[in-house]
Design a protein around this motif. Structure first.
Motif, PDB file in Angstrom:
ATOM      1  N   MET A   1     -91.260   7.997 -12.631  1.00 24.44           N
ATOM      2  CA  MET A   1     -90.874   8.179 -14.224  1.00 24.44           C
ATOM      3  C   MET A   1     -90.267   7.010 -15.229  1.00 24.44           C
ATOM      4  O   MET A   1     -89.667   6.301 -14.632  1.00 24.44           O
ATOM      5  N   ASN A   2     -90.695   7.512 -16.100  1.00 20.74           N
ATOM      6  CA  ASN A   2     -89.423   6.187 -17.624  1.00 20.74           C
ATOM      7  C   ASN A   2     -88.214   6.193 -17.115  1.00 20.74           C
ATOM      8  O   ASN A   2     -87.408   6.925 -17.038  1.00 20.74           O
ATOM      9  N   GLY A   3     -87.956   4.608 -17.579  1.00 17.33           N
ATOM     10  CA  GLY A   3     -86.618   4.378 -17.351  1.00 17.33           C
ATOM     11  C   GLY A   3     -86.126   5.000 -19.019  1.00 17.33           C
ATOM     12  O   GLY A   3     -84.992   4.979 -18.613  1.00 17.33           O
ATOM     13  N   LYS A   4     -86.643   5.043 -19.414  1.00 17.96           N
ATOM     14  CA  LYS A   4     -85.950   5.407 -20.410  1.00 17.96           C
ATOM     15  C   LYS A   4     -85.091   7.286 -20.403  1.00 17.96           C
ATOM     16  O   LYS A   4     -84.113   7.655 -21.488  1.00 17.96           O
ATOM     17  N   ASN A   5     -85.924   7.441 -19.740  1.00 14.20           N
ATOM     18  CA  ASN A   5     -84.960   9.450 -19.199  1.00 14.20           C
ATOM     19  C   ASN A   5     -84.169   8.911 -18.576  1.00 14.20           C
ATOM     20  O   ASN A   5     -83.127  10.002 -18.554  1.00 14.20           O
ATOM     21  N   MET A   6     -83.593   7.765 -17.228  1.00 16.83           N
ATOM     22  CA  MET A   6     -82.834   7.994 -16.605  1.00 16.83           C
ATOM     23  C   MET A   6     -81.972   7.503 -17.810  1.00 16.83           C
ATOM     24  O   MET A   6     -80.210   6.909 -17.314  1.00 16.83           O
ATOM     25  N   ARG A   7     -81.239   7.024 -19.145  1.00 19.13           N
ATOM     26  CA  ARG A   7     -80.855   6.738 -19.673  1.00 19.13           C
ATOM     27  C   ARG A   7     -79.556   7.828 -20.631  1.00 19.13           C
ATOM     28  O   ARG A   7     -79.749   8.778 -20.163  1.00 19.13           O
ATOM     29  N   THR A   8     -78.243   7.284 -19.998  1.00 17.02           N
ATOM     30  CA  THR A   8     -77.893   8.362 -20.695  1.00 17.02           C
ATOM     31  C   THR A   8     -77.740   8.907 -22.399  1.00 17.02           C
ATOM     32  O   THR A   8     -78.186   8.340 -22.665  1.00 17.02           O
ATOM     33  N   PRO A   9     -77.331  10.265 -22.788  1.00 14.07           N
ATOM     34  CA  PRO A   9     -77.132  10.145 -23.949  1.00 14.07           C
ATOM     35  C   PRO A   9     -76.149   9.178 -25.243  1.00 14.07           C
ATOM     36  O   PRO A   9     -76.856   8.909 -26.161  1.00 14.07           O
ATOM     37  N   LEU A  10     -75.193   9.231 -24.944  1.00 14.54           N
ATOM     38  CA  LEU A  10     -75.020   7.657 -25.789  1.00 14.54           C
ATOM     39  C   LEU A  10     -75.664   6.382 -25.356  1.00 14.54           C
ATOM     40  O   LEU A  10     -76.226   5.620 -26.782  1.00 14.54           O
ATOM     41  N   GLY A  11     -76.315   6.362 -24.410  1.00 11.59           N
ATOM     42  CA  GLY A  11     -77.439   4.459 -24.112  1.00 11.59           C
ATOM     43  C   GLY A  11     -78.195   5.138 -25.345  1.00 11.59           C
ATOM     44  O   GLY A  11     -79.182   4.376 -25.427  1.00 11.59           O
ATOM     45  N   ARG A  12     -78.892   6.271 -25.435  1.00 12.11           N
ATOM     46  CA  ARG A  12     -80.049   6.969 -26.010  1.00 12.11           C
ATOM     47  C   ARG A  12     -79.756   6.299 -27.668  1.00 12.11           C
ATOM     48  O   ARG A  12     -80.379   6.187 -28.274  1.00 12.11           O
ATOM     49  N   ALA A  13     -78.419   6.918 -28.187  1.00 12.84           N
ATOM     50  CA  ALA A  13     -77.486   6.818 -29.892  1.00 12.84           C
ATOM     51  C   ALA A  13     -77.215   5.168 -30.106  1.00 12.84           C
ATOM     52  O   ALA A  13     -77.817   5.373 -30.770  1.00 12.84           O
ATOM     53  N   ARG A  14     -77.310   4.279 -28.645  1.00 12.45           N
ATOM     54  CA  ARG A  14     -77.238   2.840 -29.157  1.00 12.45           C
ATOM     55  C   ARG A  14     -78.212   2.643 -30.450  1.00 12.45           C
ATOM     56  O   ARG A  14     -79.474   2.895 -29.869  1.00 12.45           O
ATOM     57  N   GLY A  15     -77.307   2.234 -31.181  1.00 12.40           N
ATOM     58  CA  GLY A  15     -78.744   1.331 -32.294  1.00 12.40           C
ATOM     59  C   GLY A  15     -79.436   2.509 -32.995  1.00 12.40           C
ATOM     60  O   GLY A  15     -80.187   2.169 -34.094  1.00 12.40           O
ATOM     61  N   LEU A  16     -78.883   3.703 -33.364  1.00  5.52           N
ATOM     62  CA  LEU A  16     -79.288   4.692 -34.205  1.00  5.52           C
ATOM     63  C   LEU A  16     -79.163   4.786 -35.267  1.00  5.52           C
ATOM     64  O   LEU A  16     -79.472   5.623 -36.311  1.00  5.52           O
ATOM     65  N   GLY A  17     -78.035   3.766 -35.992  1.00  6.31           N
ATOM     66  CA  GLY A  17     -77.186   4.384 -36.760  1.00  6.31           C
ATOM     67  C   GLY A  17     -75.129   3.746 -36.237  1.00  6.31           C
ATOM     68  O   GLY A  17     -74.592   3.983 -35.157  1.00  6.31           O
ATOM     69  N   SER A  18     -75.061   3.630 -37.689  1.00  4.71           N
ATOM     70  CA  SER A  18     -73.356   3.678 -37.398  1.00  4.71           C
ATOM     71  C   SER A  18     -72.523   4.981 -37.721  1.00  4.71           C
ATOM     72  O   SER A  18     -72.334   5.196 -39.020  1.00  4.71           O
ATOM     73  N   ALA A  19     -71.600   5.241 -36.944  1.00  2.00           N
ATOM     74  CA  ALA A  19     -70.780   6.449 -37.453  1.00  2.00           C
ATOM     75  C   ALA A  19     -69.624   5.774 -37.608  1.00  2.00           C
ATOM     76  O   ALA A  19     -68.678   6.874 -38.458  1.00  2.00           O
ATOM     77  N   LYS A  20     -69.600   4.815 -38.427  1.00  2.00           N
ATOM     78  CA  LYS A  20     -67.781   4.581 -39.402  1.00  2.00           C
ATOM     79  C   LYS A  20     -68.322   5.558 -40.559  1.00  2.00           C
ATOM     80  O   LYS A  20     -67.420   5.838 -41.958  1.00  2.00           O
ATOM     81  N   ASP A  21     -69.110   5.275 -41.438  1.00  2.00           N
ATOM     82  CA  ASP A  21     -70.182   5.586 -43.074  1.00  2.00           C
ATOM     83  C   ASP A  21     -69.155   6.898 -43.097  1.00  2.00           C
ATOM     84  O   ASP A  21     -68.656   7.377 -44.090  1.00  2.00           O
ATOM     85  N   GLY A  22     -69.853   7.709 -41.745  1.00  2.00           N
ATOM     86  CA  GLY A  22     -69.235   9.147 -41.459  1.00  2.00           C
ATOM     87  C   GLY A  22     -67.751   9.342 -42.165  1.00  2.00           C
ATOM     88  O   GLY A  22     -67.630  10.609 -43.479  1.00  2.00           O
ATOM     89  N   VAL A  23     -66.310   8.585 -41.392  1.00  2.00           N
ATOM     90  CA  VAL A  23     -65.293   8.804 -41.543  1.00  2.00           C
ATOM     91  C   VAL A  23     -64.634   8.585 -42.830  1.00  2.00           C
ATOM     92  O   VAL A  23     -64.453   9.034 -43.501  1.00  2.00           O
ATOM     93  N   HIS A  24     -65.137   7.385 -43.343  1.00  2.00           N
ATOM     94  CA  HIS A  24     -65.036   7.112 -44.617  1.00  2.00           C
ATOM     95  C   HIS A  24     -65.167   7.972 -45.742  1.00  2.00           C
ATOM     96  O   HIS A  24     -64.417   8.420 -46.729  1.00  2.00           O
ATOM     97  N   HIS A  25     -66.440   8.111 -45.348  1.00  2.00           N
ATOM     98  CA  HIS A  25     -67.620   9.369 -47.139  1.00  2.00           C
ATOM     99  C   HIS A  25     -66.447  10.721 -46.256  1.00  2.00           C
ATOM    100  O   HIS A  25     -65.826  11.599 -47.557  1.00  2.00           O
ATOM    101  N   TRP A  26     -65.372  10.715 -45.232  1.00  2.00           N
ATOM    102  CA  TRP A  26     -65.322  12.168 -45.374  1.00  2.00           C
ATOM    103  C   TRP A  26     -63.789  12.266 -45.652  1.00  2.00           C
ATOM    104  O   TRP A  26     -63.272  13.127 -46.510  1.00  2.00           O
ATOM    105  N   TRP A  27     -63.111  10.579 -45.453  1.00  2.00           N
ATOM    106  CA  TRP A  27     -61.701  10.671 -45.844  1.00  2.00           C
ATOM    107  C   TRP A  27     -61.931  10.749 -47.834  1.00  2.00           C
ATOM    108  O   TRP A  27     -60.985  11.143 -48.271  1.00  2.00           O
ATOM    109  N   MET A  28     -62.668   9.291 -48.258  1.00  2.00           N
ATOM    110  CA  MET A  28     -62.892  10.244 -49.425  1.00  2.00           C
ATOM    111  C   MET A  28     -62.501  11.195 -50.304  1.00  2.00           C
ATOM    112  O   MET A  28     -62.938  11.845 -51.288  1.00  2.00           O
TER     113      MET A  28
END
Length: 127
Positions: A1-28
Motif C-alpha cells: 500500500m502506498n503511503g500517499k493513500n493513507m493521508r487524510t484529505p486535508l493532508g492531500r490538499a496541503r501545498g496545493l494552493g492558498s484558500a485565503k484569496d477566495g475570501v478576499h475576492h468574495w468580500w470585494m
C-alpha cells in the motif's frame, strides 16, 4: 500500500494552493455590489432629472464637483465589480489553461483601459 493513500484529505490538499484569496475576492465582490446599489440609484435618478437637457446643460451637470465624484466612484466600483465577476466566469468555464490565462489578462487590461478612459472623460468634462 502506498503511503500517499493513507493521508487524510486535508493532508492531500496541503501545498496545493492558498484558500485565503477566495475570501478576499468574495468580500470585494459583495462590497462593490453594496456600493453599486446607492450609486446606481443615484445615477438613474440623476439621468431622469437631466433627461431632455441640451448638451451644455448635461456638461454643466457633469462639471459639478459632487456629480463628477459620484460618477467616478460609480465607474471605479462598476469596473472593479465587473472584473471580479468576469474572473470567476473565466476561471470556471474556460478549460484550457493557456486560453484561460490569456483571456484573464485581456479582460483585466480591457477593464482597466475602459475604466481609465471613462474617468478621464469625466475629468475632462468636469475640469
Amino acid at each position: 500500500m502506498n503511503g500517499k493513500n493513507m493521508r487524510t484529505p486535508l493532508g492531500r490538499a496541503r501545498g496545493l494552493g492558498s484558500a485565503k484569496d477566495g475570501v478576499h475576492h468574495w468580500w470585494m465582490q459583495r462590497l462593490t455590489a453594496i456600493a453599486l446599489v446607492p450609486l446606481c440609484l443615484w445615477f438613474v435618478a440623476s439621468l431622469v432629472r437631466v433627461a431632455g437637457a441640451d448638451h451644455a446643460a448635461t456638461v454643466a451637470w457633469i462639471g459639478s464637483p459632487l456629480v463628477a465624484i459620484m460618477l467616478i466612484l460609480l465607474v471605479i466600483a462598476g469596473f472593479y465589480h465587473a472584473a471580479l465577476g468576469l474572473r470567476v466566469v473565466i476561471e470556471d468555464y474556460v478549460g484550457s489553461e493557456t486560453v484561460k490565462q490569456v483571456t484573464l489578462i485581456l479582460m483585466q487590461f480591457a477593464c482597466i483601459a475602459l475604466g481609465v478612459a471613462t474617468v478621464f472623460s469625466i475629468l475632462k468634462l468636469a475640469l
